[in-house]
Design a protein around this motif. Structure first.
Motif, mmCIF file in Angstrom:
data_model
loop_
_atom_site.group_PDB
_atom_site.id
_atom_site.type_symbol
_atom_site.label_atom_id
_atom_site.label_comp_id
_atom_site.label_asym_id
_atom_site.label_seq_id
_atom_site.Cartn_x
_atom_site.Cartn_y
_atom_site.Cartn_z
ATOM 1 N N LYS A 100 -3.183 -22.875 -21.387
ATOM 2 C CA LYS A 100 -2.092 -22.104 -21.556
ATOM 3 C C LYS A 100 -1.452 -23.039 -22.849
ATOM 4 O O LYS A 100 -1.766 -24.382 -22.905
ATOM 5 N N HIS A 158 11.230 -27.922 -12.903
ATOM 6 C CA HIS A 158 9.970 -28.427 -13.676
ATOM 7 C C HIS A 158 10.335 -29.453 -14.425
ATOM 8 O O HIS A 158 11.159 -29.514 -15.391
ATOM 9 N N ASN A 160 9.317 -33.546 -16.025
ATOM 10 C CA ASN A 160 8.284 -34.268 -16.717
ATOM 11 C C ASN A 160 8.781 -35.564 -16.544
ATOM 12 O O ASN A 160 9.892 -35.656 -17.147
ATOM 13 N N SER A 176 5.839 -25.770 -21.527
ATOM 14 C CA SER A 176 6.491 -25.952 -19.976
ATOM 15 C C SER A 176 6.925 -24.686 -19.375
ATOM 16 O O SER A 176 6.198 -24.494 -18.167
ATOM 17 N N HIS A 179 4.630 -21.977 -17.648
ATOM 18 C CA HIS A 179 4.122 -21.735 -16.339
ATOM 19 C C HIS A 179 5.155 -21.038 -15.333
ATOM 20 O O HIS A 179 4.653 -20.355 -14.641
ATOM 21 N N TYR A 238 6.706 -36.389 -12.302
ATOM 22 C CA TYR A 238 6.418 -35.008 -12.369
ATOM 23 C C TYR A 238 6.586 -34.404 -11.318
ATOM 24 O O TYR A 238 6.070 -34.531 -10.110
ATOM 25 N N PHE A 275 1.104 -34.179 -14.632
ATOM 26 C CA PHE A 275 0.477 -32.770 -14.169
ATOM 27 C C PHE A 275 -0.997 -33.141 -14.029
ATOM 28 O O PHE A 275 -1.598 -32.317 -12.983
#
Ligand code: ISE
Length: 340
Positions: A100, A158, A160, A176, A179, A238, A275
């Motif tokens: 992706k 989400h 990081n 990001s 997803h 994460y 991830f």
């Protein structure tokens, strides 16, 4: 059917994700081998190729695809490089697993879709790996089973630990939030119809030019709402969470923290740092599934339609990010090849 009984895969892009897939195909999964790797940096390609028996190194994706040892292609280059590799693979009727986003913009995704439609059969799987994660699969089964009623909202987080140099605000959406855009479409089985992006005062740790974190609101055709916190420099690790709120219950994933340790008057678990660690099992399952389907001559999992639909929503989200307003998503007609 493919030419070789062990699927010969060309991996395009040998950065962080690509080299992890090379290791996975070489050491973890069965039925495939890495026949070639491609990178614009020939030293990097050669270093990766050297770690795998019988693997050729190229700087040109078309040259790798022309190699008779190559039966299928795994694209793990940066998003803007996907379109040309996808069109090349489709022109050669080669099966593809494409990381992706399918492409970062909707026009390019549409060109890829048109190429696959001309071919007349699905050839591309898109690497939306959350669909292969055990917790996501359990949530999907729960919602589909109907025991907690109709889902009304999703609360998604989400986070990081940090971003690589050059990570832009648009990438917060395209790389990001894409997803959660896919997960929302998949979990609810509904298209997204509008997007709003809110930006709180940025964290003091946000790199120059990056308004981080942000809150992305997605509205769906069935009247559900998903809120997505995207925080790409949270510093501590994460973390991906998703809580579904339904008519008769809620269900939340992303709280499993591996080993819980009680010591020195405290209790606690672990937070993965990236991830690759958090979704290692999902990536393994995804690539094994792609290899198995490809060896049977089939294409399964999220495809070009999902990549295209996500790209259309991402484009609206990037506009919402820039304008601060609510942007509606123009619904496209789903072609029959994709179940329309
Ligand atoms: C990266 O490309 C990914 O796919 C990760 O899952 C995501 O968390 C990260 O923000 C992206 O940059």
């Amino acid at each position: 059917m493919t030419q070789h009984s062990t699927l010969g895969v060309a991996v395009i892009g040998t950065g962080r994700m690509g080299s992890d897939h090379v290791r996975r195909i070489d050491e973890v999964i069965s039925g495939a081998r890495v026949a070639a790797v491609v990178d614009i940096d020939i030293d990097r390609a050669e270093r990766t190729a050297k770690s795998v028996e019988g693997c050729a190194a190229h700087t040109d994706a078309a040259a790798a695809m022309a190699d008779p040892a190559v039966d299928a292609v795994l694209i793990a280059s940066p998003g803007p490089a996907h379109e040309s590799a996808l069109l090349e693979a489709l022109a050669r009727d080669l099966p593809v697993l494409c990381e992706k986003p399918l492409t970062p913009d909707a026009a390019a995704a549409r060109r890829v879709m048109e190429a696959e439609l001309r071919l007349g059969r699905r050839r591309v799987q898109v690497g939306f790996m959350r669909r292969y994660d055990t917790e996501y699969l359990r949530l999907k089964a729960l919602l589909d089973g109907g025991s907690i009623g109709r889902p009304l909202m999703l609360h998604c987080r989400h986070r990081n630990a940090g971003t690589p140099p050059g990570f832009t605000e648009q990438m917060m959406i395209n790389d990001s939030v894409v997803h959660e855009i896919d997960a929302t479409r998949w979990l609810l089985d509904q298209e997204i119809t509008a997007v709003t992006v809110l930006k709180p005062t940025p964290s003091g740790s946000a790199p120059e030019g990056l308004s981080d974190p942000q809150l992305v609101l997605l509205e769906t055709a069935g009247g559900a709402v998903a809120d997505v916190e995207i925080f790409v420099n949270c510093g501590f690790g994460y973390q991906v969470r998703c809580e579904a709120v339904a008519e008769r219950g809620t269900a939340r994933l992303g709280d499993a923290h591996g080993l819980y340790v009680n010591a020195a008057g405290r209790w606690g678990g672990e937070i993965p740092q990236d991830f690759l660690a958090r979704f290692a099992d999902a990536y393994d399952r995804q690539v094994q599934g792609w290899v198995d389907a490809t060896r049977r001559g089939a294409t399964e999992g999220p495809g070009v339609w999902d990549g295209y639909a996500a790209a259309v929503v991402c484009e609206a989200a990037v506009r919402a990010q820039a304008t601060g307003g609510r942007v509606t998503v123009e619904p496209a007609e789903r072609p029959a090849l994709y179940g329309g």
